[in-house]
Structures are given as structure tokens and as C-alpha cells.
Design a protein around this motif. Sequence first.
Motif, short mmCIF file in Angstrom:
data_model
loop_
_atom_site.label_atom_id
_atom_site.label_comp_id
_atom_site.label_asym_id
_atom_site.label_seq_id
_atom_site.Cartn_x
_atom_site.Cartn_y
_atom_site.Cartn_z
N THR A 285 91.27 15.22 -22.25
CA THR A 285 90.84 13.67 -22.60
C THR A 285 90.56 12.85 -21.14
OG1 THR A 285 92.39 13.43 -24.15
CG2 THR A 285 91.70 11.39 -23.48
N ARG A 286 89.40 12.11 -21.18
CA ARG A 286 89.01 11.76 -20.14
C ARG A 286 89.26 10.13 -20.15
NH1 ARG A 286 82.74 12.99 -20.35
NH2 ARG A 286 83.03 12.61 -22.62
N ALA A 287 89.50 9.76 -19.14
CA ALA A 287 89.72 8.15 -19.02
C ALA A 287 88.55 7.22 -19.46
CB ALA A 287 90.11 8.00 -17.32
N TRP A 288 88.55 6.19 -19.91
CA TRP A 288 87.52 5.19 -20.62
C TRP A 288 86.85 4.67 -19.42
CZ3 TRP A 288 84.30 5.54 -23.94
CH2 TRP A 288 83.47 4.16 -24.28
N PRO A 289 85.63 4.81 -18.86
CA PRO A 289 85.26 4.16 -17.53
C PRO A 289 84.61 2.93 -17.89
CG PRO A 289 83.52 5.63 -18.68
CD PRO A 289 84.80 5.61 -19.66
N PHE A 290 84.74 2.19 -19.04
CA PHE A 290 84.10 0.68 -19.34
C PHE A 290 85.32 -0.32 -19.58
CE2 PHE A 290 80.88 3.82 -20.53
CZ PHE A 290 79.86 3.61 -19.39
N GLY A 291 86.41 0.03 -19.10
CA GLY A 291 87.66 -0.94 -19.83
C GLY A 291 87.92 -2.15 -18.55
N ASN A 294 89.93 0.59 -14.74
CA ASN A 294 89.25 1.91 -14.82
C ASN A 294 90.58 2.63 -14.24
OD1 ASN A 294 87.14 0.91 -16.10
ND2 ASN A 294 85.66 1.40 -14.50
N LYS A 295 90.73 3.84 -14.62
CA LYS A 295 91.79 5.02 -14.32
C LYS A 295 91.18 6.09 -14.04
CE LYS A 295 94.91 1.83 -15.18
NZ LYS A 295 95.64 1.00 -13.75
N THR A 296 91.51 6.76 -13.03
CA THR A 296 90.85 8.15 -12.53
C THR A 296 91.00 9.16 -13.56
OG1 THR A 296 92.65 8.83 -11.27
CG2 THR A 296 90.76 7.97 -10.28
N ALA A 297 92.47 9.05 -14.59
CA ALA A 297 92.88 10.08 -15.36
C ALA A 297 93.19 9.59 -16.54
CB ALA A 297 93.80 11.00 -14.83
N ALA A 298 93.17 10.10 -17.82
CA ALA A 298 93.53 9.72 -18.98
C ALA A 298 95.23 9.30 -19.02
CB ALA A 298 93.23 10.49 -20.14
N THR A 299 95.81 10.09 -18.42
CA THR A 299 97.22 10.04 -18.18
C THR A 299 97.76 8.90 -17.63
OG1 THR A 299 97.25 11.71 -16.36
CG2 THR A 299 97.77 12.47 -18.63
N ASP A 300 96.66 8.12 -17.04
CA ASP A 300 97.09 6.94 -16.27
C ASP A 300 96.82 5.55 -17.13
OD1 ASP A 300 98.08 8.15 -13.92
OD2 ASP A 300 96.23 8.22 -13.10
N GLU A 301 95.98 5.69 -18.15
CA GLU A 301 95.74 4.78 -19.08
C GLU A 301 96.69 4.29 -19.72
OE1 GLU A 301 92.78 3.40 -19.75
OE2 GLU A 301 91.04 4.91 -19.65
#
Length: 427
Positions: A285-291, A294-301
Motif C-alpha cells: 500500500t502506498r501513502a496518499w500524496p494529496f492529503g 503527506n507521509k512517506t509510507a502508508a504505515t505512517d498514515e
Amino acid sequence: MAQGNVPATDPSVYSAYQDQWSSLPTTAEGWIRRAREVAEVLSRDAAQRDQENKSPRAEVALLKHSGLLKLLGPKKYGGGEQSWEVGYKAIREVAKADGSIGMLLGYHLLWSTTANVVGTPEQIERTHELIISNNYFVGGAVNPRDSDLKITSDGEHIVFNGAKFFNTGGVVSDLTVLEGVLEGTDQHIFALVETRQPGIQFAHNWQNIGLRLTESGGVKIENVRAPWTDALGWDASTKQPRQDVLGVPFASLLLPTIQLVFSNFYLGIALGALDFAAKYTTAHTRAWPFGGDNKTAATDEFYILERYGNFFAHLRATEALADRAGEQLVGLYARHGADRPALAAEERGEVAEWIASVKVVTTDVGLRVTNGIFEVTGARATSLKVGLDRFWRDIRTHTLHDPVAYKNRELGRYVLLGELPAPTWYT
């Protein structure tokens, strides 16, 4: 190939496990560990097998090699002699990897011990010896919503005729539990019969969205005979059922027992879905870049962490509730022992409402988790190759077995009015 040239999985793919699991576990922990080992094997190609939708002959062979079919059986016949508490946890472990095979194991454990609940002492011993010593897998054509099979008496035999829209595991079983109403009465009879006989004709029409490897399609029964001595709970000489003198019949425990089977494979499917999704999120899973944060990893979302934490908390609570209900049911069995006297309505009702509570919660939480994991895995997780959808399809399919709304109503009447649930085919 299965009978009728229906494609089936090849039992030889699991032949190595016959030697690997040559001895049975001796402790409760050992049995749970064995169930996890089976789940690990099934998890390797669960999505592929689900999509191929073949008759699960290989998977049943794997259950036989593992010894799990013998888990509840007496040691004197080669069984594990474990309690239903262990049985429920084993079902849950297998269902984490493959909901279909967890369901088949659960139904087998119920049908292979039906005589314990509705049979005579002699039938209990004879049935255990037959099933455990031969390592038989047991299916069942017991769908009470259908018009029951009709039973006629023919001398020293009973004869079944009719059809069931659903049966479970029959195509791949060695023995099948049949249930029907004796002609001229309102009395029901259960009997175990050999599956492979001309009078049992499977429709091979199980093409549903979930639990695709359970062989839960229709079956036609034509002149299937069983001796009166195999009519569970009946006296073969008088051709009358055993009577409970006072209270609720002990045989009514069959229904809470199987309802808790259902809840435990729902729970296993949901736990498996969360574990599968977590591994996918971590790896793909990729982090969402338009929030805007922004996070570098999905696990930081934040939202991904919050959802996984919430799912985990609800599943952990559900697991504790399921274990507590299992303890209550096993305690009720233990208090009555082998004599199986009639039950006090209050003690049966209390246990039934523990189990109804589990049914409600596993349905609600299971559907919520298996649907919600797509929000934290991402669009690519909807690929058929990933197979994440099978968890929702499996739990959605069986949670329609009997409407959970009626369990909520039942619990509401219990809470508000102190009303005990009347024993029925679903309570």
C-alpha cells in the motif's frame, strides 16, 4: 475428479503430511498448534483454490492427515478427547487461512459428535468407534428450513426419501447425517449413513459467491435405508424416542453448539482478513500524496493506523466473548455428564444467550472488518490475484444462514422481559 465428473482437487498434493503428522497432539496447546500448521499449509494458495472452485477432496485429506477430524473423539478409539473449547479454537485457526475448510471442519466436529447430544449410550460408543477408528469425514443434509426428508418404517429399518436444497460437505464425505420426520408423527430422527450409495445424489450446484469449497449444494435422497438401531436417541425395539422427564430436552443443546461453530469460523475469517490485509499494507500500500499531511509510507498514515487499531481492538474483544461463550457451553455439558438429564430452562437459556451474543457480534464485526480492510489496503488490493475479497464473500455468505436480526430481537426480549429463548432449530 469428483463423482459426476466434477473437478476436484488432488489429495496426493498433501500426501507428505500423512507422515509428518503421524501422531496426534496430546495437549490442548498441541491441538491448537496443529490447527495453525494446517492453516499455514492452506494459506499458501487459498486465493487460487477459491477461484478454481474445485471439490475439496485434497483439503479433506489434509484434515484427515492432521488428525483434526478426531479432535473431540474418545482416546480409547484413537481420538484427542478434547473439549469443545479446543474444538472451537481449532475451527477458528483453520478459518483464518481458508473459511471454507474452517467451516467443513466445524460442521464435521458437530455431526461426528451428534450422538453425544441426541443418541443413546450404545449409539454414542458405536458412532465414535466407527468415525474415529476409520478417520471418517462426516457431512450433513440437515437444513431445517427445507421440507424435511420423509421417513417411513420398514420392519427393522427406516427409509429416507426427499431432497435438501443445501447440504454441507456431503460430496467429499464418508458418512452423511440425514434428518427427517417419521411418517404419521411429528418426531424427527437423525441417522448416519454411508455417503457413497446410489440413493444419495448430489446436485453439484454450489456456485455461490463465498465459501466456495464447502460443497453446500443440493442433494436428492431416494430410498436410503438405515437400521432402527441407528436412529439416534430412539429405542429400536419400541420404535419410540428416548424421553426427558422434566425440563428442556438435553438434545436441544445441539443447536447452541452449532451456532457457536458458525461464530467461530466467522471470527476466524475476520482475523485472517486482518492479518492478510496488514501484510499487504506493509508490503504494497502506498501513502496518499494529496492529503496535505503527506507521509512517506502508508504505515505512517493516521487513518490507516487508526483503522487497523480499531479493527484489532474489536476483534480482540470478540475473541474474548467467543471464548467465554465456549466456556459456558462446555461447563453446561460437564455439569450434566454422560447421564444427560433434562436441562433447567434457565441454565439452557443463559448459555443460549451467551451464544446469541457471539453470533450478533461476530456478524457485525466480521462484516465490518472484511469490508473495511479495502479502505486501508488501496485500490490495487481489489485485484483477483490478491484474493482479499474472499474473506468478505465467505463471511457474507454464511451470515445469511439465519437472520441475525432475530438474534438481536431474542436478546432484546431477554434483556427487557427476562424471556428465555424457546429451543428451536436455530436457537
